[in-house]
Design an enzyme around this catalytic site. Structure first.
Site, PDB file in Angstrom:
ATOM      1  N   GLU A 126       0.666  -1.284  -0.199  1.00  0.00           N
ATOM      2  CA  GLU A 126      -0.143   0.092   0.026  1.00  0.00           C
ATOM      3  C   GLU A 126       0.837   1.364   0.081  1.00  0.00           C
ATOM      4  OE1 GLU A 126      -3.167   0.427  -0.308  1.00  0.00           O
ATOM      5  OE2 GLU A 126      -3.377   2.668   0.269  1.00  0.00           O
ATOM      6  N   ASP A 127       1.809   1.190   0.650  1.00  0.00           N
ATOM      7  CA  ASP A 127       2.470   2.721   0.974  1.00  0.00           C
ATOM      8  C   ASP A 127       3.992   2.706   0.650  1.00  0.00           C
ATOM      9  OD1 ASP A 127       0.194   3.378   2.421  1.00  0.00           O
ATOM     10  OD2 ASP A 127       1.324   2.838   4.497  1.00  0.00           O
TER      11      ASP A 127
END
Ligand code: MN
Length: 718
Positions: free
Chosen positions: A76-77
């Site tokens: 996700e990051d």
């Protein structure tokens, strides 16, 4: 601050064979990936995955889950990809992190439809591997613990979501400590004032309570000892949010919530649980209606305990929960207890884990739920079931949501038992199918092979699995019917251009047309013709444009009538507010122009027109959504067939007289049937084509004047 060492130590304590090196690698990978990232609190981002992994190790999860905890935000990051994770840590880890990434992108706030779709996706990925939700819950817990660093709007949004979705999930999975903590953390942001007020009160009364708890524990311990039972006795105030709920539901001020303290007695086995219950009830007067045997009747999340409330040693209401250690672990850890590494034993096999069936059930139900509101409702009722417990004839216990009926019971046994259910016996007595099951009922289902569920069952069934099965059955039936009707309609049209439906459907050009209409299968297009969405002509003009054009030229009549009136009006019927619907006259009551009529929407056959007093409409009648107001189009007189019955003496020549009367009125007889009975009477049935009610009544009057006629009446044909 949590360190990797703490996690490794924890994992080792319950899983000595764990591959700690693997965990170490995941840590290094996560640290590199998140390098330079900072949390809202200003701390390095790595703190978050570390804490999540720590929570998971406290839940005694397996190594894979710990790895996923450490890696859960990398895709996700950061620049990390699923493929890379799979290469480094295996497919399982890749899949789990990917699932979590998808869930984290879901937004539960925006609109019902959206929310429902997101929920569906989340549940589907959870059902593939339940560890997804374990990591998600740990992730959410840590985020809630550190919520104070976020902006106020975000705090409230996340807190509401926690209250709506994650706390109930923790409850449903039986992880009670997590449910309590999530609820209390969210409570502070969702109802800040109530939270503060209650917190103050609890604080103010704490000293008093602590003294009381100590005294009460002493008394309970002494009683156990005297009976030679070894047990642990604890007492504590319930968590804030459950107190708040109690106050709300009972509309009581805090001071009057007596059972805010729950005493818990943990003993070694089931027998002792009931023994302790006996001891307590003999010492203190039990309060009626408060005893609950969740040992005999476990909750759906497998929670087991005995609950009772008694007038305690100080004439206070005292709530006591009694359970064994096994029950205690399940009550605290719920599904997580499945991962517990028992001493000297291997962890439970995966099938065992997957056996946690409610997810599977929800998934099955969700597959068929299209309507978003229905979907949310399904999830909600499945997350908070109020349960009744009933017995099968073999003495097995089954749990159902409150309000469940024998239909729910029947479908829970087997789909066919459900479909074939014609009646039910409760404790040996026959009851109607809408009977609401009560605790302790012994339920027996009466079946008749080949019986079919009816639509009203949807109103009687409460469980989503029963509803889904009924709905599926009805849909399938309707589809079959639509397909048959569609074939008929197409065939009729095709024969005019010298073709048959049997051959036509197999042609490539028909298949191409189906996909042009947006259907994968030819049958689906055929069904929509039966359903009334497209007309046979519309479809065939695409398949055989030339032939159809020629056929139209041949029959000028068709062209004109199509221009002159809408399709429904061609049948002499106007449907309020609807254009171009397929109308069918019921073959039972054969409505005539002038009859009071009602339209019933049938999915398979467009709108069917019945007389308002037709007994066949009774079942459909209370489904308001399916009734439509219809009117006769007085300008269009279409002859329609009705059946009349003339009972007469069996005299020679009487039949000729009757037919003469009918044809003298220019009325066509399409069918006649004459039967004489042994008592010298004749029963004559005629199917006659009349234009309206007036004409029919005239005819009936005429027939009744014939000498020898005893009775004349209009008949239902079905
Ligand atoms: Mn996270």
């Amino acid at each position: 601050m949590i360190r990797l060492g703490d996690i490794l130590e924890k994992v080792k304590s319950y899983n000595p064979k764990a591959d700690l090196e693997e965990i170490n690698r995941a840590y290094v990978y996560s640290a590199k990936a998140h390098a330079g990232h900072v949390r809202q609190s200003g701390e390095p981002y790595l703190i978050h995955p570390l804490d999540v992994a720590m929570i998971l190790s406290e839940m005694k999860m397996d190594v894979t889950t710990i790895l996923v905890g450490l890696l859960h935000d990398t895709v996700e990051d950061t620049d990390a990809t699923r493929e890379d994770l799979e290469k480094q840590f295996g497919q399982e880890v890749g899949f789990l992190v990917e699932s979590l990434t998808k869930i984290s992108r879901l937004d539960f706030e925006s609109g019902e439809e959206h929310q429902a779709e997101n929920l569906r996706r989340m549940i589907i990925s959870m059902a593939r591997d339940i560890r997804v939700i374990m990591v998600k819950l740990a992730d959410r817990l840590h985020n809630m613990r550190t919520l104070s660093y976020l902006k106020p709007e975000k705090q409230v949004k996340i807190a509401i979501e926690t209250m709506d979705i994650y706390a109930p999930l923790a409850n449903r999975l039986g992880i009670s400590w997590m449910q309590s903590e999530l609820e209390d953390l969210a409570f502070e942001y969702v109802h800040p004032e109530a939270f503060k007020a209650l917190q103050e009160k609890v604080k103010a009364g704490r000293k008093e309570y602590e003294t009381y708890i100590k005294k009460a524990i002493k008394i309970l311990k002494k009683a156990l000892m005297e009976h030679g039972i070894k047990g642990e006795v604890t007492g504590r105030t319930k968590h804030l949010y459950s107190l708040y709920n109690k106050m709300k539901s009972q509309e009581l001020p805090y001071e009057q919530i007596f059972d805010q303290i729950a005493f818990r007695i943990i003993v070694s086995n089931v027998r002792e649980c009931y023994e302790v219950l006996g001891i307590i009830h003999s010492m203190f007067k039990p309060i009626p209606g408060r005893f609950k045997d969740y040992i005999g009747f476990p909750k759906a999340n497998r929670y087991q305990s005995l609950h009772t409330t008694v007038m305690g040693p100080f004439k206070e209401r005292m709530e006591v929960q009694i359970r064994s250690w096994d029950m205690h672990y399940t009550a605290e850890d719920g599904i997580a207890a499945h991962w517990r590494y028992k001493e000297g034993k291997e962890p439970l096999p995966e099938q065992e884990i997957k056996r946690f069936t409610w997810f599977k059930q929800i998934l099955d139900e969700l597959k068929d739920v299209q309507n978003p509101r229905e979907l949310m409702e399904t999830v909600r009722t499945d997350l908070f079931p109020e349960e009744v417990y009933v017995f099968t004839p073999n003495g097995d216990v089954r749990a159902f949501p409150d309000g469940a009926t024998p239909i729910d019971f029947a479908y829970s046994i087997h789909t066919d038992v459900g479909h074939w259910c014609v009646g039910a016996k409760i404790n040996g007595r026959i009851v109607p199918l809408k009977y609401k099951l009560k605790n302790g009922d012994m339920v027996e289902i009466i079946t008749s092979k080949g019986h079919k569920p009816s639509k009203d069952w949807l109103k009687m069934a409460v469980t989503n699995s029963a509803k889904a099965k009924i709905r599926n059955f009805i849909k399938r039936e309707e589809k079959d019917r639509s397909q048959k009707i569609g074939e008929e309609l197409l065939d009729r049209e095709l024969r005019r251009i010298g073709k048959t439906v049997k051959r036509a459907l197999k042609t490539k050009v028909f298949q191409a047309t189906a996909s042009a209409f947006g259907f994968q299968k030819v049958e689906d297009l055929v069904a929509t013709v039966g359903y009334g969405k497209y007309s046979a002509k519309q479809v065939l003009s695409r398949v055989y444009p030339e032939e159809m054009r020629e056929s139209k030229d041949e029959s000028e009549e068709v062209k004109i009538s199509k221009k002159a009136s809408r399709r429904s009006s061609r049948d002499g019927i106007v449907v309020d507010g609807v254009d171009d619907v397929m109308v069918r006259f019921a073959r039972c009551c054969n409505p005539l122009l002038g009859d009071d009529v009602v339209g019933i929407i049938t999915r398979g056959r467009g709108i069917s027109v019945h007389t308002t007093d037709c007994p066949n409409t009774e079942a459909d009648r209370y489904d308001q959504d399916r009734l439509v107001k219809i009117n006769w189009d007085k300008k269009t007189k279409v002859p329609r067939t009705v059946r009349i019955k003339v009972t007469s003496e069996d005299i020679k020549g009487i039949l000729a007289e009757m037919t003469a009367i009918i044809s003298s009125r220019n009325i066509n007889i399409s069918h006649a049937d004459i039967r004489t009975t042994s008592d010298m009477t004749a029963v004559n049935t005629f199917d006659v084509e009349v234009e309206d009610l007036d004409q029919l009544q005239e005819l009936l009057k005429g027939l009744s004047t014939v000498k020898g006629v005893i009775a004349v009446e209009r008949m239902m044909t079905n």
